[in-house]
Structure formats: C-alpha cells, structure tokens
Design an enzyme around this catalytic site. Structure first.
Site, PDB file in Angstrom:
ATOM      1  N   SER A 161       0.685  -1.360  -0.055  1.00 25.22           N
ATOM      2  CA  SER A 161      -0.202   0.238  -0.157  1.00 25.22           C
ATOM      3  C   SER A 161       1.063   1.192   0.224  1.00 25.22           C
ATOM      4  CB  SER A 161      -1.106   0.181   1.619  1.00 25.22           C
ATOM      5  OG  SER A 161      -0.312   0.160   2.410  1.00 25.22           O
ATOM      6  N   LYS A 162       0.347   2.084   0.310  1.00 28.24           N
ATOM      7  CA  LYS A 162       1.220   3.882  -0.374  1.00 28.24           C
ATOM      8  C   LYS A 162       1.917   4.068   0.990  1.00 28.24           C
ATOM      9  CE  LYS A 162      -3.476   6.776   0.945  1.00 28.24           C
ATOM     10  NZ  LYS A 162      -3.677   7.681   0.680  1.00 28.24           N
TER      11      LYS A 162
END
Length: 457
Positions: free
Chosen positions: A226-227
C-alpha cells in the site's frame, strides 16, 4: 517482426508507486531489447483526482530512473497528444463507429454500454497463459451482499458515463490502437480486464497486441503493498539519496531473473536478457534491505570524487543547513573518510557528529573507559604527546601515539579504544587516525581534553 512499441500509461492521482515504476521499467527494457519504442501516455481523464503535482512526480521519477520515452509528453511523434484529457475528439469518433455498427448503445440511464459478443473471448497471455471467457455469461450476474444471492445484471459494460466522461476500458484500447502499441506489459491486477479489452479491439477492427501480465509486488509478509508501506513511493529513493542505477537494478529483479546467480548487473546486460523467457510467474516480494544492499554495492563502485559529489548533492537537497556551514575542504575530507562505512547516504547523519559535533558521548562507551583503572594515566600521556604535534596529519599523529606507547611501555592498542571514545564520542565508527586528522588539531585537542575530564571528573 513489426517494430515493437510498448507503453506506460499511469493515472496522475498521487505519487509514482514502486509498482508503476517497475511496470514502466519492464516496458522500457522490452522495447530496448527489441530495438523498439517506449511510449509514455498520461491517463488523466479523472479530473477530480488528477493533479499537476502527480504528473510532475511521474515525469521526475521516470527521468530519475533514466527511463527515457521515445514518444509521449514533450516528444510527439504524430500520434499524440499524450494526455488523454486532450484526446476527447478521437474517443467520440471511435464511439460513433461502435454505435453505427450496433456494438454500443445508450441505456435507460443515459450511459453508453458496449454490447459484449455472444461468442467467448480468448485471451492469450505470455506469462499467465491462455484463458477463454464468455463475457455475456460472466457479466450477467453479480453477488448482492444484502440478499446474499446472485442477482441478474446487464453484462454489457459501460464505456461512457451519463455525464459524457469515458471509462478506462474504452479509452485505454482506443489509445493503444491509435498509438500502434504492439505489446501490453502490465500488472497482473489488470488480467481480469483483458477479455473486455480484447472484445473492444475486435469490435474496432484492430489487431490485438501481445499481452503479458507481470507478477504483483507484495510485502515480505505476502500482503499487497500500500502507499504507506516502506519503499512504496519512488520519492523515497530520490529523497534518501539512492543511486538510480541501483534502484533500477533492484526493480528489474521484481518479477524478472537472469536465470543465474547474478543480482548486481549493468543495465546493458539486463536489456540483453530481457524477454518473456526470463519473466517470472510468481508474485515478487519487496525487500528494502536487499535494495539497500544493492545500493551499497553501487556506492562502493564509485571513486572518491564521485562519492563526495553524490553525497554533497544529497546533503544540499535535505535542507539541513548545518551541513553547509562547515569548511568545504574539511567536509570533503570527512566524506572521504566516511565513505567505506556508508551503505546508504542517510547514514551520513550517523557519522557527521563524530567529525563536527563536539558535545554528546555514548554513555556505555564512556563507562567502559572509566572502568579501566589505567585509562586515565594512559590518556593523559596520549593527549600530552598529541598536544605537541607540529604538523597535524596522519603520519605525525601516528608518531605521537607511538611515542606515547613507548613512554607508557605498552602497545598502542591498550589506549586506542579510549582515544576513540574521546575523539568521536562513540565506541566504533570511521577509521580513527584519518578522523583525527580531518577534524584538526585545535578542535580535536579541545574535544579530547573536555571529554577526558567528563569521564574522569
């Protein structure tokens, strides 16, 4: 063989993700391997989420990785423009062709739907193999979480919303046709979309490009990146002073292998071997420690001058003004001494105080020195000999330490740990003699005397 044309088509809705950078790299490598062209296309049709900053982040990230595009923004080859927001007229014309051929229609809600074919669609993928899908049957039902049952839905998917905006599936295919894309290399998460795209290619009377859906990049624990995960943003590598060649090398290993034991490879060798046979089928595990290790290998290859320039450029980019206030020649000399210990440029922060910050001493190291009953006498003698050094350099410092050891009747090793703690405030670090020489006599002698008094009040 038709000239190979690959493409990277990011949406500028945030930073450049490591997965996107890897996709761009693989397309660039494939094009370079076959002497083809690499196209950059910005899919910016989502006006609510697109930002100029995100577009710039894409450009900056690709340029930093040295992935030059042959066609794209700033390099129009006659098939542009390369921003989807500027290609609406083309989409309207292609939609009109589908409408006239009865392959698209307006539904009751005002959206335009693509009429999926009755016959099955076969997708041939160079990595995932062949699969056949009946879009009409597959899309005719969906799971309703409220009733917990499958309910009937329209299998014809929307290609233009009621507000007139086009959807990804349609514009993606129209642009691939117009830009003569021959090979579509993208993440495995797009595989489910591909039957729809193949149906659109066929409906528009266009040859279907070769598809290769590359493995996803996962965290070490197997979860999807994920970011917020470490290493997810390309900005991390730029900000932390990684070498572009090292990051590019590491990204190439996420889903590709030279089929031997090599990991550190020049880009020319990677290009020469980059083909379908060397692409992996299993998902890749991202490992920041391995990326940092590769970076350390590339740093070690730099000569002293190149390392100093790289380090200085990174130091300037951090905005930490204290680094720029020291004497330039002294900073360069200190960086040369640090170099064998630096595997990652932010580690300069760990070594900097040993040269340029006179306060602070490791308590455990100081306690170890204080626990030796002979240390005070030995270090007093060492400081006395160092204080009379006329020309402060490594050779003269060595002579002074030899003289101190002779006077004490011991080997130098007996007092070198204590001297290191006084000089650097730590139990370990850069080579001691060059560190003493770089700091300079006035500053170092003052530091040695003050810290000796702290340890033995």
């Amino acid at each position: 063989m038709t000239q190979v044309r690959t493409r990277f088509a990011p949406s500028p809705t945030g930073y450049l993700h490591v997965g996107g950078a890897r996709t761009a790299l693989f397309n660039w490598l494939f094009a370079r391997h076959y002497g083809g062209e690499f196209v950059l296309r910005v899919e910016d049709t989502d006006a609510a989420r697109n930002t100029d900053e995100a577009v710039q982040a894409i450009f900056d990230g690709l340029r930093w990785l040295e992935l030059d595009w042959d066609a794209g923004p700033g390099k129009d080859d006659g098939r542009g423009p390369y921003f989807q927001s500027q290609r609406t007229d083309l989409y309207e014309r292609q939609l009109d062709l589908l409408m006239k051929a009865d392959r698209a229609y307006v539904d009751d809600g005002g959206a335009v739907r693509f009429r999926v074919p009755d016959e099955p669609v076969t997708v041939s993928d160079k990595i995932c193999g062949s699969r056949t899908v009946n879009l009409k049957e597959e899309g005719s039902t969906c799971y309703d979480p409220e009733t917990r049952q499958n309910v009937a839905v329209n299998p014809d998917f929307v290609i233009r919303r009621a507000d007139g905006s086009f959807l990804f599936h349609f514009v993606n295919v129209v642009d691939d046709i117009a830009m003569a894309i021959t090979h579509v290399i993208r993440g495995g998460d797009h595989l489910a979309n591909t039957p729809k795209h193949v149906a659109l290619f066929e409906a528009l009377g266009s040859p279907i490009p070769e598809f290769a859906h590359i493995p996803l990049i996962l965290n070490k624990n197997g979860s999807k990146m994920s970011k917020r995960d470490e290493g997810a943003s390309m900005d991390t590598y730029i900000r932390d002073g990684f070498l572009p060649s090292a990051v590019r090398n590491y990204l190439s290993l996420l889903g590709w292998s030279p089929k031997d034991d090599r990991e550190k490879m020049p880009i020319e060798d990677i290009i020469a071997l980059f083909d379908y046979d060397h692409l992996n089928h299993a998902n890749a595990k991202f490992d920041m420690e391995k990326c940092q290790w590769l970076n350390s290998q590339y740093l070690a290859d730099l000569d002293a001058g190149a390392f100093v320039k790289l380090a200085r450029d990174w130091m300037a980019s951090t905005g930490e003004q204290g680094w720029l206030q020291e004497n330039s020649a002294t900073v360069d000399a200190a960086l040369r001494v640090m170099r064998p210990k630096i595997k990652h440029l932010p580690e300069i922060r760990d070594h900097w105080p040993r040269f340029f910050v006179d306060d602070g001493i490791d308590l455990e190291a100081a306690a170890k020195v204080a626990a030796d009953p002979s240390a005070k006498l030995q270090l007093d003698v060492v400081l006395r000999h160092l204080a009379i050094v006329e020309h402060w350099n490594e050779d003269a410092i060595t002579e002074a330490l030899d003289a101190a050891a002779e006077e004490l009747g011991i080997k130098k090793g007996k007092f070198m740990f204590g001297l290191r703690v006084l000089a650097t405030g730590a139990a370990q670090g850069t080579d001691l003699l060059p560190t003493l020489a770089v700091v300079g006599s006035e500053r170092m002698l003052h530091r040695l005397g003050r810290r000796l008094a702290e340890i033995f009040p």
